[in-house]
Design a protein around this motif. Structure first.
Motif, short mmCIF file in Angstrom:
data_model
loop_
_atom_site.label_atom_id
_atom_site.label_comp_id
_atom_site.label_asym_id
_atom_site.label_seq_id
_atom_site.Cartn_x
_atom_site.Cartn_y
_atom_site.Cartn_z
N LYS A 46 0.84 -1.19 0.00
CA LYS A 46 0.00 0.00 0.00
C LYS A 46 0.88 1.24 0.00
CE LYS A 46 -4.01 1.41 2.72
NZ LYS A 46 -5.24 0.99 2.08
N ARG A 76 -5.11 0.18 -2.58
CA ARG A 76 -3.65 0.13 -2.51
C ARG A 76 -3.04 1.52 -2.63
NH1 ARG A 76 -3.00 -5.76 -3.99
NH2 ARG A 76 -3.86 -6.44 -2.00
N SER A 78 -4.55 4.03 -1.21
CA SER A 78 -5.08 4.69 -0.01
C SER A 78 -6.21 5.68 -0.28
CB SER A 78 -3.99 5.42 0.78
OG SER A 78 -3.01 4.52 1.19
#
Lengths: 323, 183
Positions: A46, A76, A78
């Motif tokens: 991430k 991934r 965010s």
């Protein structure tokens, strides 16, 4: 040799179709996807890049793979996400597309990923709203991220796409994947042949720079890569061929036909596979098939597209900081 | 305007050599230590230091990696064009290792902050140290200080420090340019 960071952006504000992209755009997306592919194989998969961006996934048409892939790409990166599907929304009560989207945007959404059964729906939205729009498939028109990830998977497997021979086999008429693939592969310099029953090959498709072939064995013998498409029964209002059995006999790819060739062809499929119809199970699960690589690359390509499109949202010189 | 030379080729060699001694003092044979360069220019420093450690000091195969920080920067969407990332080359995790993070110039500290974030996605290191060739004093925007410094220089914000490398620019050195727009 490494130098100062390179600043580049796409020539477009929205990803509506591969046809709108330049060769440089595609190369920027691919090189950015290389980095994301490395990131999604790390212990922590991430990055915080889009943490202040909200993305709405508007799926007015069913989807599993593409929706999950976009959702994963967004997570991934965010981003905050809102998922919306037509079956459980006010669209059923008669709300128009624009009203639905405007209501969602009023809740401060910066990007929209849209799948719709009408060709041009994402283009319509892009004209009327301020957010960045990503086309996740519009009717029989385009499915740009699929076209990009297919070409990216070929590049990964064969080193490059230029001068490679790619066959697109099956229901070309109803396939947005075929159109995006043709645009993408032709821009990257590949040779493309489409193959399928004459009724499922659109007239004048050769004007896109592709050849047409009706014989499966000849096509497979010619190509380096066979991208096999799904027979889209849900889009066929009339019968385009007498029976699925006959289609499978003439255009289904099985071990026998592949073994009879004097070369190894790479098999691709955008999914979902109708096992035993366009592709037999032993072929789909064989070492020749890169179907699951396509799925993994899909997340990396979508991360790259979202990252590059998000880069200029709300850009302000006043905020620029030395680094 | 002609740039001012801060470090000449000869001083450059001596500085690299001194940094190597300082590293050896703290890390011995480098077992359990990983040297990690920040893309793009920190990787050139990493390669140079590694070469000196291997050739001159007999350190065998120190563990090295290169990290790109593009996706961890705090200035995304604050410039006209997004930055394109460089490659990350890390074929190990840093869990329980002592890490030496390297960059050529330490200025605001924001790159190193992003580098720490990127580093932590490869595990939880036992300790992280920072090595820089040039420390631009008094210009920090974050509480970040180096553990190993080639040279401290006092600069203004509108000046630019550029490290040149034999491998990319043809000669080793550090130059100070006047009145460059903040990058």
């Amino acid at each position: 040799m490494p130098d100062l960071p390179v600043k580049k952006s796409l020539s477009v504000d929205h990803l509506l179709g591969v046809n709108d992209l330049t060769l440089e755009d595609i190369e920027i997306i691919f090189s950015t996807a290389d980095n994301f592919k490395e990131i999604i194989n790390r212990p922590i998969r991430k990055v915080p890049t889009l943490r202040d961006i909200t993305i709405a996934n508007l799926f007015f048409e069913e989807s599993t793979r593409t929706r999950v892939s976009f959702e994963l790409a967004e997570k991934r990166l965010s981003a905050d996400i809102i998922n919306f599907s037509a079956s459980s929304s006010s669209v059923k009560k008669g709300e128009t597309l624009l009203d639905t989207v405007r209501n969602i945007l009023a809740m401060k959404v910066e990007m929209i990923v849209i799948r719709h059964s009408s060709p041009g729906a994402p283009h319509f939205l892009a004209r009327h709203i301020n957010s960045r729009v990503v086309n996740a498939g519009d009717g029989t028109h385009e499915h740009p991220t699929q076209g990009l990830l297919d070409a990216y998977s070929i590049r990964e497997k064969l080193g490059s796409v230029k001068d490679k021979k790619v066959a697109i086999i099956g229901d070309i008429l109803h396939s947005r994947v075929a159109l995006s693939n043709i645009f993408c592969l032709r821009k990257l310099g590949a040779e493309v042949t489409v193959c399928g029953p004459p009724t499922l090959i659109p007239k004048f498709i050769d004007s896109l720079g592709v050849s047409v072939e009706y014989n499966l064995r000849k096509t497979l013998q010619w190509c380096d890569v066979a991208n096999v498409l799904r027979i889209q029964l849900e889009r066929q209002n009339i019968r385009y061929f007498p029976s699925l059995r006959e289609y499978t006999m003439l255009f289904g790819i099985n071990r026998e036909i592949l073994d009879s060739l004097d070369k190894e062809v790479i098999i691709m499929h955008p999914g979902p596979i109708n096992r035993g119809i366009e592709l037999s199970s032993d072929v789909a699960d064989s070492g020749q098939s890169i179907i699951l690589d396509q799925v993994e690359n899909g997340v990396a390509i979508r991360m790259a597209v979202l990252y590059l499109l998000a880069g200029r949202i709300g850009y302000s010189d006043a905020n620029a900081q030395p680094s | 305007m002609k740039p001012r030379v801060i470090i000449t080729g000869k001083e450059f060699r001596v500085t690299i050599e001194r940094l190597c001694y300082e590293l050896i003092e703290n890390h011995g044979d480098f077992s359990g230590t990983a040297l990690i360069g920040l893309q793009p220019r920190g990787t050139l420093l990493l390669r140079r230091i590694c070469r000196a450690l291997t050739d001159t000091h007999g350190i065998v195969n120190p563990l090295t990696g290169e990290i790109d920080i593009t996706f961890y920067r705090d200035d995304f969407r604050r410039r006209e064009m997004p930055l394109l990332p460089q490659s990350t080359n890390m074929n190990f995790v840093v869990e329980s290792k002592r890490v030496i993070l390297m960059d050529d110039v330490l200025f605001t500290g924001r790159t190193v902050r992003a580098g720490l974030d990127a580093l932590l996605t490869f595990g939880r290191p036992e300790k992280v140290e920072l090595l820089v060739l040039i420390d631009r004093r008094w210009s920090r925007q974050l509480p970040i200080q180096p553990d190993y410094t080639g040279k401290c220089v006092d600069t203004r914000v509108n000046q630019k420090v550029k490290v040149t490398w034999k491998e990319s620019e043809g000669n080793d050195g550090v130059l100070l340019y006047e009145d460059i727009e903040g990058e």
